[in-house]
Design an enzyme around this catalytic site. Structure first.
Site, mmCIF file in Angstrom:
data_model
loop_
_atom_site.group_PDB
_atom_site.id
_atom_site.type_symbol
_atom_site.label_atom_id
_atom_site.label_comp_id
_atom_site.label_asym_id
_atom_site.label_seq_id
_atom_site.Cartn_x
_atom_site.Cartn_y
_atom_site.Cartn_z
ATOM 1 N N HIS A 58 0.819 -1.208 0.000
ATOM 2 C CA HIS A 58 0.000 0.000 0.000
ATOM 3 C C HIS A 58 0.856 1.262 0.000
ATOM 4 O O HIS A 58 0.429 2.293 -0.522
ATOM 5 C CB HIS A 58 -0.956 0.001 1.200
ATOM 6 N N HIS A 83 -4.282 -5.586 -10.949
ATOM 7 C CA HIS A 83 -2.970 -5.064 -10.566
ATOM 8 C C HIS A 83 -1.920 -5.338 -11.634
ATOM 9 O O HIS A 83 -1.160 -4.438 -12.019
ATOM 10 C CB HIS A 83 -2.518 -5.671 -9.238
#
Length: 423
Positions: free
Chosen positions: A262, A392
Protein backbone atom coordinates in the site's frame (compact mmCIF):
# COMPACT_ATOMS: atom_id res chain seq x y z
CA UNK A 1 18.54 2.89 2.37
CA UNK A 2 18.82 -0.40 0.48
CA UNK A 3 20.53 0.24 -2.87
CA UNK A 4 20.03 3.96 -2.30
CA UNK A 5 23.09 4.65 -4.47
CA UNK A 6 21.98 2.28 -7.20
CA UNK A 7 23.32 3.60 -10.50
CA UNK A 8 23.13 2.56 -14.12
CA UNK A 9 26.09 2.34 -16.52
CA UNK A 10 26.13 4.98 -19.23
CA UNK A 11 26.06 2.23 -21.84
CA UNK A 12 22.71 0.97 -20.48
CA UNK A 13 21.11 3.99 -18.88
CA UNK A 14 18.23 4.94 -21.19
CA UNK A 15 14.86 4.18 -19.61
CA UNK A 16 13.39 0.80 -20.48
CA UNK A 17 9.92 2.21 -21.21
CA UNK A 18 11.46 4.17 -24.10
CA UNK A 19 12.95 1.09 -25.74
CA UNK A 20 10.99 -0.59 -28.56
CA UNK A 21 11.65 -4.16 -27.36
CA UNK A 22 10.57 -3.39 -23.80
CA UNK A 23 7.41 -1.72 -25.05
CA UNK A 24 6.64 -4.82 -27.11
CA UNK A 25 7.33 -6.97 -24.04
CA UNK A 26 4.90 -4.95 -21.92
CA UNK A 27 2.12 -5.12 -24.48
CA UNK A 28 2.71 -8.84 -24.95
CA UNK A 29 2.40 -9.39 -21.20
CA UNK A 30 -0.79 -7.31 -21.12
CA UNK A 31 -2.22 -9.34 -23.98
CA UNK A 32 -1.30 -12.59 -22.21
CA UNK A 33 -3.24 -11.39 -19.17
CA UNK A 34 -6.26 -10.54 -21.30
CA UNK A 35 -6.05 -13.99 -22.91
CA UNK A 36 -5.93 -15.69 -19.52
CA UNK A 37 -8.66 -13.71 -17.78
CA UNK A 38 -11.19 -12.18 -20.12
CA UNK A 39 -13.21 -14.91 -21.86
CA UNK A 40 -12.74 -17.60 -19.16
CA UNK A 41 -14.00 -15.19 -16.48
CA UNK A 42 -17.34 -14.57 -18.18
CA UNK A 43 -20.12 -16.20 -16.16
CA UNK A 44 -23.11 -16.82 -18.44
CA UNK A 45 -25.41 -16.32 -15.44
CA UNK A 46 -23.99 -12.82 -14.91
CA UNK A 47 -20.86 -11.34 -13.43
CA UNK A 48 -17.50 -13.03 -13.52
CA UNK A 49 -15.89 -16.21 -12.28
CA UNK A 50 -12.74 -16.16 -10.24
CA UNK A 51 -10.20 -18.52 -11.79
CA UNK A 52 -7.99 -21.32 -10.54
CA UNK A 53 -4.29 -21.58 -11.42
CA UNK A 54 -5.11 -23.18 -14.77
CA UNK A 55 -7.63 -20.52 -15.72
CA UNK A 56 -10.75 -22.57 -15.00
CA UNK A 57 -13.69 -21.17 -12.99
CA UNK A 58 -13.74 -21.67 -9.24
CA UNK A 59 -17.15 -22.86 -8.00
CA UNK A 60 -18.52 -22.94 -11.53
CA UNK A 61 -21.90 -24.33 -10.46
CA UNK A 62 -22.83 -21.42 -8.20
CA UNK A 63 -20.04 -18.86 -8.05
CA UNK A 64 -20.01 -16.15 -5.41
CA UNK A 65 -19.47 -12.77 -7.08
CA UNK A 66 -17.75 -10.12 -4.96
CA UNK A 67 -18.19 -6.54 -6.02
CA UNK A 68 -14.50 -5.70 -6.36
CA UNK A 69 -14.06 -8.58 -8.82
CA UNK A 70 -16.99 -7.43 -10.96
CA UNK A 71 -15.99 -3.78 -11.01
CA UNK A 72 -12.27 -4.35 -11.56
CA UNK A 73 -13.01 -6.54 -14.56
CA UNK A 74 -15.13 -3.74 -16.02
CA UNK A 75 -12.30 -1.26 -15.50
CA UNK A 76 -9.76 -3.60 -17.10
CA UNK A 77 -12.04 -4.35 -20.04
CA UNK A 78 -12.34 -0.58 -20.57
CA UNK A 79 -8.54 -0.46 -20.74
CA UNK A 80 -8.73 -3.25 -23.31
CA UNK A 81 -11.27 -1.32 -25.35
CA UNK A 82 -9.20 1.86 -25.24
CA UNK A 83 -6.09 0.12 -26.55
CA UNK A 84 -8.07 -1.79 -29.20
CA UNK A 85 -8.44 -5.28 -27.72
CA UNK A 86 -11.31 -7.05 -29.56
CA UNK A 87 -14.02 -8.48 -27.30
CA UNK A 88 -13.54 -5.91 -24.55
CA UNK A 89 -16.74 -3.92 -25.08
CA UNK A 90 -18.89 -7.02 -24.61
CA UNK A 91 -17.16 -7.68 -21.29
CA UNK A 92 -17.71 -4.07 -20.19
CA UNK A 93 -21.42 -4.44 -20.95
CA UNK A 94 -21.65 -7.82 -19.21
CA UNK A 95 -20.11 -6.42 -16.03
CA UNK A 96 -21.96 -3.11 -16.00
CA UNK A 97 -25.32 -4.81 -16.28
CA UNK A 98 -24.50 -7.16 -13.42
CA UNK A 99 -23.43 -4.25 -11.21
CA UNK A 100 -26.61 -2.30 -12.01
CA UNK A 101 -29.07 -5.19 -11.95
CA UNK A 102 -27.62 -7.30 -9.12
CA UNK A 103 -25.05 -5.52 -6.92
CA UNK A 104 -27.18 -2.37 -6.76
CA UNK A 105 -29.79 -2.36 -4.00
CA UNK A 106 -32.72 -0.48 -5.58
CA UNK A 107 -34.81 -0.46 -2.40
CA UNK A 108 -32.28 0.62 0.22
CA UNK A 109 -29.69 2.26 -2.00
CA UNK A 110 -26.03 1.42 -2.40
CA UNK A 111 -24.29 -1.69 -3.67
CA UNK A 112 -24.01 -5.04 -1.86
CA UNK A 113 -20.75 -6.84 -1.38
CA UNK A 114 -21.49 -10.27 -2.89
CA UNK A 115 -24.09 -12.47 -4.57
CA UNK A 116 -24.51 -15.95 -5.96
CA UNK A 117 -27.18 -17.35 -8.29
CA UNK A 118 -29.76 -17.35 -5.47
CA UNK A 119 -29.21 -13.74 -4.46
CA UNK A 120 -27.30 -11.70 -1.89
CA UNK A 121 -24.70 -13.62 0.12
CA UNK A 122 -23.23 -10.59 1.92
CA UNK A 123 -25.32 -7.44 1.96
CA UNK A 124 -22.70 -5.21 3.61
CA UNK A 125 -22.34 -1.75 2.10
CA UNK A 126 -18.60 -1.06 2.08
CA UNK A 127 -16.73 2.06 1.02
CA UNK A 128 -14.13 -0.23 -0.56
CA UNK A 129 -16.74 -1.76 -2.86
CA UNK A 130 -18.38 1.58 -3.63
CA UNK A 131 -14.98 3.01 -4.59
CA UNK A 132 -14.69 0.35 -7.27
CA UNK A 133 -18.23 0.98 -8.49
CA UNK A 134 -17.22 4.63 -8.91
CA UNK A 135 -14.08 3.53 -10.78
CA UNK A 136 -16.02 1.16 -13.05
CA UNK A 137 -18.68 3.74 -13.87
CA UNK A 138 -16.08 6.45 -14.51
CA UNK A 139 -14.07 4.17 -16.77
CA UNK A 140 -17.13 2.85 -18.61
CA UNK A 141 -18.20 6.42 -19.36
CA UNK A 142 -15.02 6.81 -21.41
CA UNK A 143 -16.14 4.10 -23.83
CA UNK A 144 -19.73 5.35 -23.94
CA UNK A 145 -21.50 2.61 -22.02
CA UNK A 146 -25.20 3.51 -21.71
CA UNK A 147 -25.39 2.73 -17.97
CA UNK A 148 -22.27 4.68 -17.03
CA UNK A 149 -23.88 8.08 -16.50
CA UNK A 150 -26.69 6.92 -14.23
CA UNK A 151 -24.39 4.59 -12.30
CA UNK A 152 -21.85 7.37 -11.80
CA UNK A 153 -24.55 9.72 -10.53
CA UNK A 154 -26.09 7.03 -8.30
CA UNK A 155 -22.89 5.86 -6.62
CA UNK A 156 -21.68 9.46 -6.22
CA UNK A 157 -24.85 10.30 -4.29
CA UNK A 158 -24.39 7.23 -2.07
CA UNK A 159 -20.76 8.12 -1.38
CA UNK A 160 -21.63 11.73 -0.60
CA UNK A 161 -24.60 10.98 1.66
CA UNK A 162 -23.51 7.74 3.37
CA UNK A 163 -19.75 7.40 3.31
CA UNK A 164 -18.17 10.84 3.10
CA UNK A 165 -17.17 12.37 6.44
CA UNK A 166 -16.59 16.06 5.85
CA UNK A 167 -15.05 16.65 9.27
CA UNK A 168 -12.18 14.19 8.84
CA UNK A 169 -11.93 14.41 5.06
CA UNK A 170 -12.34 10.66 4.55
CA UNK A 171 -14.88 7.92 3.95
CA UNK A 172 -16.48 5.76 6.59
CA UNK A 173 -15.82 2.07 6.04
CA UNK A 174 -18.83 -0.19 6.37
CA UNK A 175 -22.58 -0.31 7.03
CA UNK A 176 -24.84 -3.31 7.26
CA UNK A 177 -27.35 -4.13 4.53
CA UNK A 178 -30.07 -1.65 5.58
CA UNK A 179 -27.64 1.12 6.69
CA UNK A 180 -28.83 0.81 10.30
CA UNK A 181 -25.39 0.08 11.72
CA UNK A 182 -22.04 1.70 10.96
CA UNK A 183 -18.90 -0.11 12.05
CA UNK A 184 -16.65 1.99 14.30
CA UNK A 185 -13.65 0.85 12.25
CA UNK A 186 -11.93 3.32 9.91
CA UNK A 187 -9.30 2.12 7.48
CA UNK A 188 -6.88 3.49 4.95
CA UNK A 189 -7.45 0.79 2.31
CA UNK A 190 -10.98 1.89 1.45
CA UNK A 191 -9.80 5.49 1.45
CA UNK A 192 -6.85 4.74 -0.79
CA UNK A 193 -9.05 3.09 -3.41
CA UNK A 194 -11.61 5.87 -3.03
CA UNK A 195 -8.80 8.31 -3.88
CA UNK A 196 -8.09 6.33 -7.04
CA UNK A 197 -11.78 6.31 -7.98
CA UNK A 198 -12.36 9.98 -7.17
CA UNK A 199 -9.54 10.93 -9.52
CA UNK A 200 -11.08 8.78 -12.24
CA UNK A 201 -14.47 10.43 -11.69
CA UNK A 202 -12.86 13.87 -11.85
CA UNK A 203 -11.26 13.01 -15.17
CA UNK A 204 -14.49 11.56 -16.54
CA UNK A 205 -16.70 14.49 -15.52
CA UNK A 206 -14.47 17.51 -14.95
CA UNK A 207 -16.13 17.96 -11.54
CA UNK A 208 -13.50 19.32 -9.18
CA UNK A 209 -15.37 18.18 -6.07
CA UNK A 210 -14.09 14.67 -6.73
CA UNK A 211 -10.51 15.92 -6.86
CA UNK A 212 -10.91 17.99 -3.69
CA UNK A 213 -12.10 14.93 -1.80
CA UNK A 214 -9.17 12.89 -3.11
CA UNK A 215 -6.73 15.57 -1.93
CA UNK A 216 -8.30 15.63 1.52
CA UNK A 217 -8.02 11.85 1.87
CA UNK A 218 -4.37 11.97 0.83
CA UNK A 219 -3.71 14.69 3.40
CA UNK A 220 -5.26 12.59 6.18
CA UNK A 221 -3.74 9.21 5.33
CA UNK A 222 -0.30 10.33 4.18
CA UNK A 223 0.57 13.82 5.39
CA UNK A 224 -1.05 13.56 8.82
CA UNK A 225 -0.34 9.89 9.51
CA UNK A 226 2.19 8.17 7.25
CA UNK A 227 4.77 10.97 7.17
CA UNK A 228 5.05 11.26 10.99
CA UNK A 229 5.36 7.45 11.15
CA UNK A 230 8.50 7.53 9.04
CA UNK A 231 6.62 7.18 5.75
CA UNK A 232 4.92 3.97 6.82
CA UNK A 233 1.22 3.85 5.99
CA UNK A 234 -0.99 3.13 8.98
CA UNK A 235 -3.90 0.86 8.05
CA UNK A 236 -6.33 0.72 10.96
CA UNK A 237 -8.05 3.41 13.04
CA UNK A 238 -11.07 3.88 15.29
CA UNK A 239 -14.03 6.11 14.44
CA UNK A 240 -12.10 9.20 15.59
CA UNK A 241 -9.14 8.36 13.37
CA UNK A 242 -6.95 7.30 16.28
CA UNK A 243 -4.40 4.73 15.10
CA UNK A 244 -4.99 1.17 16.34
CA UNK A 245 -1.63 -0.61 16.13
CA UNK A 246 -3.06 -3.76 17.71
CA UNK A 247 -5.88 -4.26 15.22
CA UNK A 248 -6.32 -7.79 13.89
CA UNK A 249 -8.81 -8.22 11.08
CA UNK A 250 -9.30 -10.00 7.78
CA UNK A 251 -5.86 -11.08 6.50
CA UNK A 252 -6.84 -10.38 2.91
CA UNK A 253 -8.53 -6.98 3.18
CA UNK A 254 -7.57 -5.69 6.65
CA UNK A 255 -4.38 -7.48 7.76
CA UNK A 256 -2.67 -6.52 11.00
CA UNK A 257 0.38 -4.28 11.05
CA UNK A 258 1.26 -2.32 7.95
CA UNK A 259 1.36 -3.38 4.31
CA UNK A 260 4.31 -2.19 2.14
CA UNK A 261 2.30 -2.84 -1.01
CA UNK A 262 0.00 0.00 0.00
CA UNK A 263 2.95 2.34 0.47
CA UNK A 264 3.81 1.62 -3.16
CA UNK A 265 0.24 2.10 -4.31
CA UNK A 266 0.10 5.46 -2.58
CA UNK A 267 3.44 6.47 -4.15
CA UNK A 268 1.87 6.32 -7.61
CA UNK A 269 -1.48 7.77 -6.56
CA UNK A 270 0.22 10.77 -4.95
CA UNK A 271 2.08 11.60 -8.15
CA UNK A 272 -1.12 11.16 -10.13
CA UNK A 273 -3.00 13.42 -7.71
CA UNK A 274 -0.21 16.00 -7.83
CA UNK A 275 -0.43 16.13 -11.63
CA UNK A 276 -4.23 16.38 -11.70
CA UNK A 277 -4.10 19.12 -9.07
CA UNK A 278 -1.93 21.21 -11.39
CA UNK A 279 1.16 20.42 -9.28
CA UNK A 280 0.01 22.74 -6.46
CA UNK A 281 0.60 20.39 -3.53
CA UNK A 282 4.36 20.00 -3.58
CA UNK A 283 4.47 17.80 -0.46
CA UNK A 284 3.03 14.92 -2.47
CA UNK A 285 6.07 14.20 -4.62
CA UNK A 286 8.52 14.09 -1.72
CA UNK A 287 6.18 11.87 0.25
CA UNK A 288 5.71 9.56 -2.75
CA UNK A 289 9.45 9.09 -3.26
CA UNK A 290 9.96 8.44 0.45
CA UNK A 291 7.12 5.90 0.54
CA UNK A 292 8.65 4.04 -2.38
CA UNK A 293 12.11 4.01 -0.80
CA UNK A 294 10.78 2.89 2.59
CA UNK A 295 8.91 0.03 0.97
CA UNK A 296 12.22 -1.14 -0.50
CA UNK A 297 14.22 -0.54 2.66
CA UNK A 298 11.77 -2.24 5.02
CA UNK A 299 9.55 -4.45 2.89
CA UNK A 300 11.82 -6.00 0.25
CA UNK A 301 13.34 -9.38 1.06
CA UNK A 302 17.03 -8.82 0.33
CA UNK A 303 17.73 -12.58 0.46
CA UNK A 304 15.05 -14.08 -1.80
CA UNK A 305 13.43 -11.04 -3.38
CA UNK A 306 9.83 -9.93 -3.27
CA UNK A 307 7.88 -7.84 -0.79
CA UNK A 308 6.80 -9.30 2.54
CA UNK A 309 3.03 -8.97 2.75
CA UNK A 310 2.86 -7.29 6.18
CA UNK A 311 5.22 -5.81 8.77
CA UNK A 312 4.77 -5.10 12.47
CA UNK A 313 5.54 -1.69 13.95
CA UNK A 314 9.11 -2.78 14.69
CA UNK A 315 9.49 -3.32 10.94
CA UNK A 316 9.66 -7.10 11.27
CA UNK A 317 7.68 -9.29 8.83
CA UNK A 318 4.39 -10.68 10.14
CA UNK A 319 3.24 -12.48 7.01
CA UNK A 320 6.28 -13.44 4.99
CA UNK A 321 4.32 -14.47 1.89
CA UNK A 322 5.03 -12.55 -1.31
CA UNK A 323 1.88 -11.64 -3.25
CA UNK A 324 1.57 -10.62 -6.87
CA UNK A 325 -0.02 -7.26 -6.30
CA UNK A 326 2.73 -5.41 -4.33
CA UNK A 327 5.29 -6.00 -7.07
CA UNK A 328 2.68 -4.92 -9.63
CA UNK A 329 2.12 -1.69 -7.71
CA UNK A 330 5.88 -1.21 -7.29
CA UNK A 331 6.37 -1.42 -11.06
CA UNK A 332 3.63 1.14 -11.66
CA UNK A 333 5.03 3.46 -9.01
CA UNK A 334 8.61 3.19 -10.29
CA UNK A 335 7.46 3.93 -13.83
CA UNK A 336 5.35 6.90 -12.76
CA UNK A 337 8.00 8.43 -10.52
CA UNK A 338 10.71 7.92 -13.15
CA UNK A 339 8.73 10.09 -15.54
CA UNK A 340 9.40 13.06 -13.25
CA UNK A 341 12.55 12.06 -11.35
CA UNK A 342 15.75 11.32 -13.26
CA UNK A 343 17.48 9.53 -10.38
CA UNK A 344 18.90 6.18 -11.43
CA UNK A 345 17.41 4.69 -8.25
CA UNK A 346 13.83 4.54 -9.52
CA UNK A 347 14.68 3.36 -13.02
CA UNK A 348 17.10 0.74 -11.66
CA UNK A 349 14.41 -0.57 -9.33
CA UNK A 350 11.94 -0.58 -12.19
CA UNK A 351 14.25 -3.02 -13.98
CA UNK A 352 14.90 -5.09 -10.87
CA UNK A 353 11.17 -5.41 -10.22
CA UNK A 354 10.49 -6.62 -13.75
CA UNK A 355 13.37 -9.10 -13.45
CA UNK A 356 11.72 -10.48 -10.33
CA UNK A 357 8.27 -10.61 -11.93
CA UNK A 358 9.55 -12.28 -15.08
CA UNK A 359 11.57 -14.93 -13.25
CA UNK A 360 9.27 -15.70 -10.32
CA UNK A 361 5.76 -14.23 -10.54
CA UNK A 362 4.61 -14.63 -14.14
CA UNK A 363 3.28 -18.13 -14.78
CA UNK A 364 4.76 -18.71 -18.23
CA UNK A 365 3.38 -22.23 -18.48
CA UNK A 366 -0.30 -21.67 -17.68
CA UNK A 367 -0.75 -17.91 -17.97
CA UNK A 368 -1.52 -15.18 -15.46
CA UNK A 369 0.65 -14.32 -12.48
CA UNK A 370 1.11 -16.51 -9.41
CA UNK A 371 -0.98 -14.86 -6.71
CA UNK A 372 1.16 -15.96 -3.78
CA UNK A 373 4.70 -17.20 -3.16
CA UNK A 374 6.32 -18.50 -0.01
CA UNK A 375 9.29 -16.67 1.46
CA UNK A 376 11.59 -18.81 -0.72
CA UNK A 377 9.48 -17.91 -3.80
CA UNK A 378 7.82 -21.30 -4.29
CA UNK A 379 4.09 -21.02 -5.11
CA UNK A 380 1.60 -21.41 -2.27
CA UNK A 381 -2.06 -20.59 -1.54
CA UNK A 382 -2.44 -19.76 2.13
CA UNK A 383 -4.24 -16.47 1.50
CA UNK A 384 -5.32 -16.70 -2.12
CA UNK A 385 -6.67 -19.63 -4.12
CA UNK A 386 -6.02 -19.53 -7.84
CA UNK A 387 -5.43 -16.27 -9.72
CA UNK A 388 -7.79 -13.68 -8.26
CA UNK A 389 -7.95 -10.93 -10.89
CA UNK A 390 -6.28 -9.09 -13.73
CA UNK A 391 -6.36 -5.57 -12.27
CA UNK A 392 -2.97 -5.06 -10.57
CA UNK A 393 -0.81 -6.95 -13.06
CA UNK A 394 -2.48 -5.41 -16.12
CA UNK A 395 -1.88 -1.88 -14.87
CA UNK A 396 1.78 -2.74 -14.18
CA UNK A 397 2.11 -3.70 -17.84
CA UNK A 398 0.30 -0.67 -19.26
CA UNK A 399 1.27 2.25 -17.00
CA UNK A 400 4.86 2.42 -18.34
CA UNK A 401 3.58 2.65 -21.92
CA UNK A 402 1.51 5.82 -21.58
CA UNK A 403 1.91 9.48 -20.58
CA UNK A 404 1.89 10.22 -16.86
CA UNK A 405 -0.59 13.07 -17.02
CA UNK A 406 -3.24 11.53 -14.77
CA UNK A 407 -4.77 8.10 -14.68
CA UNK A 408 -3.91 5.28 -17.08
CA UNK A 409 -7.19 5.73 -18.96
CA UNK A 410 -6.42 9.42 -19.47
CA UNK A 411 -2.92 8.58 -20.67
CA UNK A 412 -4.22 6.07 -23.22
CA UNK A 413 -6.86 8.47 -24.55
CA UNK A 414 -4.45 11.39 -24.86
CA UNK A 415 -1.74 9.25 -26.47
CA UNK A 416 -4.29 8.01 -29.02
CA UNK A 417 -5.41 11.58 -29.70
CA UNK A 418 -1.80 12.72 -30.21
CA UNK A 419 -1.02 9.84 -32.58
CA UNK A 420 -4.09 10.67 -34.68
CA UNK A 421 -2.85 14.22 -35.12
CA UNK A 422 0.62 13.01 -36.06
CA UNK A 423 -0.64 10.81 -38.91
Amino acid sequence: MTDAKLTLPKTNSSPWPNRPFHRQYLMRQANNLFDFFEAPSMNPKGGFFELDDDGNPLDADNANRQIHVTTRMVHCAVLGSLIGRPGSDEIVDHGMRYIWDKHRDPRRGGYVWSLDDAGVTNGAKQAYGHAFVLLAASSASLVGHPLAGQMLADVTEVINTRFWDEKSGSVRDEYNHDWSQLLPYRGQNANMHMTEALMAAHEATGNRDYLTKAERIAELIILKNAVPLGHRVAEHFDENWVLDKNYEGNEMFRPSGTTPGHWLEWARLLYQLWVLGEKRLSWMTGAARALFQQSIELGWDSVHGGFFYTLDWDNKPIMREKLWWPVSEAIGAAAYISAFDNEDYFQAWYRKLWDYAENHVIDHKRGGWFSELKEDLTPTSRLFVGKPDIYHALQACLIPLYPTNGSLTKGIIEADHTEKHLV
